[in-house]
Design an enzyme around this catalytic site. Structure first.
Site, short mmCIF file in Angstrom:
data_model
loop_
_atom_site.label_atom_id
_atom_site.label_comp_id
_atom_site.label_asym_id
_atom_site.label_seq_id
_atom_site.Cartn_x
_atom_site.Cartn_y
_atom_site.Cartn_z
CG MET A 8 -2.05 -1.06 1.05
SD MET A 8 -3.21 -1.07 2.41
CE MET A 8 -4.06 0.47 2.18
CD GLN A 68 3.48 -4.18 -6.27
OE1 GLN A 68 3.31 -3.00 -6.00
NE2 GLN A 68 2.49 -5.07 -6.25
CB CYS A 98 -0.88 0.84 -9.92
SG CYS A 98 -0.87 2.54 -9.32
CE LYS A 139 -2.27 -6.43 -4.70
NZ LYS A 139 -2.64 -5.09 -5.12
N GLY A 200 -9.13 -8.35 -1.61
CA GLY A 200 -10.15 -7.34 -1.77
C GLY A 200 -11.28 -7.47 -0.77
N GLY A 223 -5.33 -5.83 2.89
CA GLY A 223 -4.86 -4.46 2.69
C GLY A 223 -5.43 -3.53 3.73
NE ARG A 224 -9.38 -0.99 0.93
CZ ARG A 224 -10.63 -1.01 0.42
NH1 ARG A 224 -11.31 0.12 0.33
NH2 ARG A 224 -11.16 -2.14 0.00
C1 LIG Z 1 -3.50 3.66 -0.40
C2 LIG Z 1 -3.31 2.40 -1.21
C3 LIG Z 1 -2.08 2.14 -1.80
C4 LIG Z 1 -1.89 0.98 -2.56
N1 LIG Z 1 -0.66 0.72 -3.12
C5 LIG Z 1 -0.47 -0.43 -3.82
C6 LIG Z 1 0.81 -0.75 -4.38
O1 LIG Z 1 1.81 -0.03 -4.20
N2 LIG Z 1 0.92 -1.91 -5.09
C7 LIG Z 1 -0.16 -2.75 -5.30
O2 LIG Z 1 -0.02 -3.76 -5.98
N3 LIG Z 1 -1.36 -2.47 -4.78
C8 LIG Z 1 -1.54 -1.34 -4.05
N4 LIG Z 1 -2.76 -1.09 -3.49
C9 LIG Z 1 -3.84 -2.10 -3.60
C10 LIG Z 1 -3.84 -3.04 -2.38
O3 LIG Z 1 -2.66 -3.80 -2.34
C11 LIG Z 1 -5.05 -3.99 -2.41
O4 LIG Z 1 -4.99 -4.73 -3.59
C12 LIG Z 1 -6.37 -3.24 -2.34
O5 LIG Z 1 -6.36 -2.27 -1.31
C13 LIG Z 1 -7.54 -4.21 -2.11
O6 LIG Z 1 -7.39 -4.92 -0.92
P1 LIG Z 1 -8.18 -4.49 0.44
O7 LIG Z 1 -9.65 -4.40 0.07
O8 LIG Z 1 -7.84 -5.58 1.41
O9 LIG Z 1 -7.66 -3.13 0.84
C14 LIG Z 1 -2.97 0.07 -2.75
C15 LIG Z 1 -4.21 0.34 -2.14
C16 LIG Z 1 -4.39 1.48 -1.39
C17 LIG Z 1 -5.75 1.74 -0.74
#
Ligand SMILES: Cc1cc2nc3c(=O)[nH]c(=O)nc-3n(C[C@H](O)[C@H](O)[C@H](O)COP(=O)(O)O)c2cc1C
Length: 319
Positions: A8, A68, A98, A139, A200, A223-224
């Protein structure tokens, strides 16, 4: 069951990884992405994003941290992937999800989900270049605007030799809007042999179970949800109770010390606000505190607010 801490950008930095893996339950972390354009990046760039490279590619709790990369040029990605493993990364992850406009405009991230052949070329080039002992993972989202290429993309990534595939079960156009379409992951799983990690919208242990059922995948990425509930991985794996707010507050104090010392406070205010924006989904006390915190810009003001909250809690406990 394996649980991966999601990359993230701007939130899950090495300090956050340190803290969350210390709490436990994570088997692997993926770093924020490193943007690759047309050169082999110097070691200092890798070390800045992934200081864990200097300690064997693991957090202090012993959880491996995989670098990554994000880019569109197979050869440059391959060269940088080799550099990442030479510097100590236990494998390489490739970002094809992304949604950022600036990144997509220069043909990086989710926009590549429109180019199945490019996905294949990138994964193949990186897989061929990196020694086989090191995993090369990818990813993806379900697609860019729609799901017309989901299966073709997954098949291409599998055919190119990816070690595993994380699927964030939404398209780029879906953004972060719920739901995540976990049953789509089950469809992908029927088409490829590459192990899949479901991602997700997992916020609770119950979500994790439902995601596992609907995606038919054992392994998940958080993630979140991991930020909203610092011990989410343990609640999933061991049925632990949700970490109580006073303990989260202690973590916040600890994180603040780390963040301010580590980056001399440069990013602290933004990062702690980002973290609060997730904590407030789980903890009413964080929502209340966030109202005051969001206008503060100086590290010492934020720390004073957190200290006052701690003192208040101690007082109310002794009453
Ligand atoms: C603030 C933020 C930054 C993120 N940065 C990346 C990243 O650098 N690389 C990546 O593959 N995914 C990134 N993601 C996506 C997350 O890895 C993840 O796939 C997405 O948040 C969904 O999962 P969640 O619902 O558990 O949050 C980011 C998501 C958020 C919200």
């Amino acid at each position: 069951m394996q649980i991966v801490l999601a990359p993230m950008e701007g939130v899950v930095d090495h300090l956050m990884r340190e803290m969350l893996t210390q709490i436990g339950g994570y088997d692997l972390c993926i770093t924020e992405f490193i943007r690759i354009v047309d050169q082999c990046l110097p070691a200092r760039v890798f070390h800045r994003i992934c200081p864990e490279l200097l300690q064997g590619g693991k957090t202090r709790a012993g959880t491996p941290v995989r670098v990554q990369l994000l880019g569109q040029e197979p050869n440059w990605l391959a060269e940088n992937a080799v550099r990442a493993v030479e510097l100590g990364s236990p494998g390489v992850d490739l970002n094809f999800g992304c949604p950022a406009k600036a990144v997509n405009k220069s043909r990086g991230g989710a926009v590549l989900l429109k180019e199945t052949e490019t996905l294949y070329q990138i994964v193949k080039a990186v897989r061929d270049a990196v020694p086989t002992a090191y995993p090369v993972s990818a990813k993806i989202r379900l697609g860019y605007d729609d799901t017309s290429l989901t299966l073709a993309n997954a098949e291409a990534i599998c055919a190119a030799g990816a070690s595993s595939l994380t699927v964030h079960a939404r398209t780029k156009s879906d953004g972060y809007r719920p739901p995540a379409y976990w049953p789509w992951i089950a469809r992908i799983k029927q088409h490829i042999t590459t192990p899949i990690i479901a991602n997700g919208e997992i916020w609770t242990a119950a979500d994790a179970t439902l995601c596992q059922q609907q995606s038919t995948c054992q392994d998940i990425m958080l993630g979140r949800g991991a930020l909203a509930m610092p011990n989410l991985a343990h609640t999933i794996k061991q049925g632990s109770v949700v970490m109580p707010w006073p303990q989260v507050l202690e973590l916040l104090m600890h994180y603040s010390e780390f963040e301010i010392a580590g980056d001399k406070g440069k990013y602290y205010a933004n990062r702690v606000k980002q973290w609060f924006s997730y904590l407030k989904l789980q903890y009413p006390a964080a929502a209340r505190l966030f109202q005051q915190l969001r206008v503060l810009t100086k590290s010492h003001d934020i720390l004073a607010l957190l200290n006052a909250e701690r003192a208040n809690m101690a007082r109310s406990k002794s009453c």
